[in-house]
Design a protein around this motif. Sequence first.
Motif, PDB file in Angstrom:
ATOM      1  N   UNK A  31      -9.160 -10.850  -6.775  1.00 27.53           N
ATOM      2  CA  UNK A  31      -8.671  -9.936  -5.743  1.00 27.53           C
ATOM      3  C   UNK A  31      -9.019  -8.478  -6.042  1.00 27.53           C
ATOM      4  N   UNK A  89     -11.495  -5.684  -4.728  1.00 29.86           N
ATOM      5  CA  UNK A  89     -12.470  -5.349  -3.694  1.00 29.86           C
ATOM      6  C   UNK A  89     -13.591  -4.493  -4.275  1.00 29.86           C
ATOM      7  N   UNK A 114     -12.446   1.443  -0.801  1.00 27.61           N
ATOM      8  CA  UNK A 114     -11.368   2.440  -0.763  1.00 27.61           C
ATOM      9  C   UNK A 114     -11.892   3.859  -1.038  1.00 27.61           C
ATOM     10  N   UNK A 117      -5.578  10.035  -1.281  1.00 29.92           N
ATOM     11  CA  UNK A 117      -5.251   9.022  -2.289  1.00 29.92           C
ATOM     12  C   UNK A 117      -6.445   8.434  -3.019  1.00 29.92           C
ATOM     13  N   UNK A 118      -7.651   8.620  -2.478  1.00 33.56           N
ATOM     14  CA  UNK A 118      -8.820   7.953  -3.051  1.00 33.56           C
ATOM     15  C   UNK A 118      -9.870   8.994  -3.440  1.00 33.56           C
ATOM     16  N   UNK A 126      -0.635   5.084  -6.437  1.00 33.47           N
ATOM     17  CA  UNK A 126       0.249   4.348  -5.541  1.00 33.47           C
ATOM     18  C   UNK A 126       0.045   2.830  -5.645  1.00 33.47           C
ATOM     19  N   UNK A 127       1.128   2.097  -5.562  1.00 34.55           N
ATOM     20  CA  UNK A 127       1.150   0.630  -5.484  1.00 34.55           C
ATOM     21  C   UNK A 127       0.493  -0.068  -6.683  1.00 34.55           C
ATOM     22  N   UNK A 128       0.275   0.650  -7.762  1.00 37.66           N
ATOM     23  CA  UNK A 128      -0.354   0.021  -8.931  1.00 37.66           C
ATOM     24  C   UNK A 128      -1.762  -0.467  -8.644  1.00 37.66           C
ATOM     25  N   UNK A 129      -2.418   0.157  -7.644  1.00 34.97           N
ATOM     26  CA  UNK A 129      -3.727  -0.336  -7.196  1.00 34.97           C
ATOM     27  C   UNK A 129      -4.742  -0.368  -8.332  1.00 34.97           C
ATOM     28  N   UNK A 138      -4.069  -2.783 -11.374  1.00 35.65           N
ATOM     29  CA  UNK A 138      -4.489  -4.148 -11.036  1.00 35.65           C
ATOM     30  C   UNK A 138      -6.006  -4.303 -11.173  1.00 35.65           C
TER      31      UNK A 138
END
Lengths: 222, 313
Positions: free
Chosen positions: A141, A143, A148, A159-160, A187-190, A193
């Motif tokens: 998972x 990408x 992004x 954010x990116x 954000x969101x632990x992107x 991960x």
Amino acid sequence: MHTRNRLLIFGASLVLCAAASGATTPDAAHIVAAGNGHGAPPCASCHGADGGGQAAAGFPLLAHHDTAYLRRQLDSFADGSRANTTMAPIAKSLTAAERQALATYYARMPLPAATQRPAADSNTDRARGEQLATRGMWDQQVPGCVQCHGPHGVGVGTNFPPLAGQSAVYIANQLRDWRSGTRKNEPLGLMQHVASALSDADIQAVSAWFAAQPAGDQGGKP
Amino acid sequence: MKPAPRIAVIALAIVIVPLAARSSGQASHTAVDHPATEPAVAALPTFTPPPDSAIPDDPFGALVRKGRDIFTDTTRHAQPYVGNGLNCQNCHLDAGRRANSAPMWAAYVRYPRYRAKDDKVNSFADRLRGCFQYSMNGKAPAEDSEVIRALTAYSYWLASGAPTGKDLAGWGYPKEGFKPPLPPSYARGQKVYASHCALCHGTNGEGQQVAGKFVFPPLWGPESFNWGAGMGNIDNAAAFIKANMPFSRGGTLTDQDAWDAAMFMNAHERPQDPRFKDSIAATRKRHHDSKWSLYGIEINGHLLGTGTPPRDQ
């Protein structure tokens, strides 16, 4: 008498205004060139006079980044959610107003010409780097990075951040920091991960791929 | 984002509950192909599509590559048929390969099949053409066009070696047994949206662009899918979101959060249903008579289904 009072009030408010603006907009250019006089060295000593950073040392490009993104990074250095021995004391010595002024200052800086030309590709595994950058590794998972960070990594919104224009050393350092958990301010632990799915070789390959992309204008809201 | 007025939220709950009571149990009449009453199947056959590197270097391979390019960058490679800012890949992740995001290898072996949406047996080409009309808010390419032949070749190639006439594990969006614990709520969905979606899709669902092209696709508004699209049904959207969103973190939202986010997303205006006839109420009755469609329902004082103004080109 009446008029004199009026004038006095006017004069006083002028002084107040000056004081207030002095407190909210510190001289960012001065801090960049000479430090803030209470702990922060000149930013330019590592990030360059043009905000282009120093590739070999892994000091990042800051010019033309998003204001809010830069501000959050300074706050994260100070609160430890982006643990970094160099930046932590510096960020802590900056007042909130100074952080904001510096973020705005770097955001307005034009991209240094050197970052707009692709750097030589030092990649040992270019195909792997490109695969990760553009298609990702979906069985875990992950990408493609550009999904992004925008086409060839120019950066998108607040954010990116841009990857194009950064050095391979800096990008690889960040990926390793996310993987080890020393950086956890996104954000969101992107990114924690994503990075935890990458091998050392993957990190090398994808960092080199982005370092070879020309920096460009960031995207955002339509 | 402004918090939704309390009254509107309460009113919505009142609307949704009777609707739910009325249409539960009846076979879906909208974009949903497979009724939720399908028996639970223990183990569907699994399948892995071949890697891109296996695309042959011959005229067939060239058409497969063309199909892949159309699929991942539809706005560029099939521009005359696209009326919004989306690409096929936005809803069918990893170039149509990812299980549980309606992958093309699983889709290819499910056709021809009957669909209630248009009350006829659909060929695979019919299905592709439908996506252009609704999801892409565009025009259906002719059945024998290069676009349809290329997309068909790509899907056929992805399905190389797959058993036909069977649902494969990972087909569609996983709706089997996927029910909202509580009826979906706009107010809760708005919170989920702000914390888990807006950073990419924008505060107003408008997406984010680089140089005029969407990096993060719009979720509603004039550049998104139209009211006739399958994603406009809350159950489809919830299943997609649960499995695939936040992007790269699929499977991390609670079921409730996924349903609430889907409800919030689909409670916004988007381009008119191309099947619109006579009135919103009549169009709802004909094509949206489902508890999972908000078309024709009033939310926050706005009657959904009004459509968006034509794009300014």
